[in-house]
Motif scaffolding. Sequence first.
Motif, PDB file in Angstrom:
ATOM      1  N   ALA A 172       0.837  -1.204   0.000  1.00 48.14           N
ATOM      2  CA  ALA A 172       0.000   0.000   0.000  1.00 48.14           C
ATOM      3  C   ALA A 172       0.872   1.254   0.000  1.00 48.14           C
ATOM      4  N   THR A 173       1.955   1.231   0.741  1.00 49.73           N
ATOM      5  CA  THR A 173       2.888   2.360   0.746  1.00 49.73           C
ATOM      6  C   THR A 173       3.459   2.575  -0.648  1.00 49.73           C
ATOM      7  N   GLY A 174       3.842   1.498  -1.298  1.00 50.94           N
ATOM      8  CA  GLY A 174       4.358   1.593  -2.661  1.00 50.94           C
ATOM      9  C   GLY A 174       3.327   2.149  -3.632  1.00 50.94           C
ATOM     10  N   PRO A 176       9.013   7.271   0.177  1.00 51.42           N
ATOM     11  CA  PRO A 176       8.481   6.231   1.077  1.00 51.42           C
ATOM     12  C   PRO A 176       8.040   6.767   2.438  1.00 51.42           C
ATOM     13  N   ASP A 177       8.784   7.704   2.999  1.00 46.98           N
ATOM     14  CA  ASP A 177       8.418   8.239   4.310  1.00 46.98           C
ATOM     15  C   ASP A 177       7.090   8.987   4.267  1.00 46.98           C
ATOM     16  N   SER A 222       1.337   9.110   5.380  1.00 43.22           N
ATOM     17  CA  SER A 222      -0.028   9.286   4.900  1.00 43.22           C
ATOM     18  C   SER A 222      -0.906   8.098   5.284  1.00 43.22           C
ATOM     19  N   LEU A 223      -0.364   6.911   5.143  1.00 41.87           N
ATOM     20  CA  LEU A 223      -1.086   5.697   5.517  1.00 41.87           C
ATOM     21  C   LEU A 223      -1.361   5.685   7.022  1.00 41.87           C
ATOM     22  N   ALA A 238      -4.458  -0.321   4.887  1.00 44.42           N
ATOM     23  CA  ALA A 238      -3.605  -0.786   3.783  1.00 44.42           C
ATOM     24  C   ALA A 238      -4.360  -1.779   2.905  1.00 44.42           C
ATOM     25  N   ARG A 239      -5.044  -2.726   3.526  1.00 41.86           N
ATOM     26  CA  ARG A 239      -5.811  -3.711   2.744  1.00 41.86           C
ATOM     27  C   ARG A 239      -6.915  -3.051   1.934  1.00 41.86           C
ATOM     28  N   GLN A 240      -7.538  -2.029   2.520  1.00 42.03           N
ATOM     29  CA  GLN A 240      -8.587  -1.313   1.792  1.00 42.03           C
ATOM     30  C   GLN A 240      -8.000  -0.612   0.558  1.00 42.03           C
TER      31      GLN A 240
END
Length: 60
Positions: A14-16, A26-27, A32-33, A48-50
């Motif tokens: 999800a970060t990617g 990345p930071d 944000s996540l 993240a899964r959403q």
Amino acid sequence: MQATLQVRQAVDRATGMLMEQRATDPDDAHCSLLTSARVQSRPMAEVARQILECHPDLED
């Protein structure tokens, strides 16, 4: 242990996806996540899964 690895992988993917979508580092994407999870009072893994479910076109 396997569940922890799956959570980490979901957060990393999800970060990617956020990095690609927002053209950020990345930071910033991870922050944000994390912020989204806090605002929604939900676990980061769930957020993240959403993201992964709502944007399958951005994955790999």
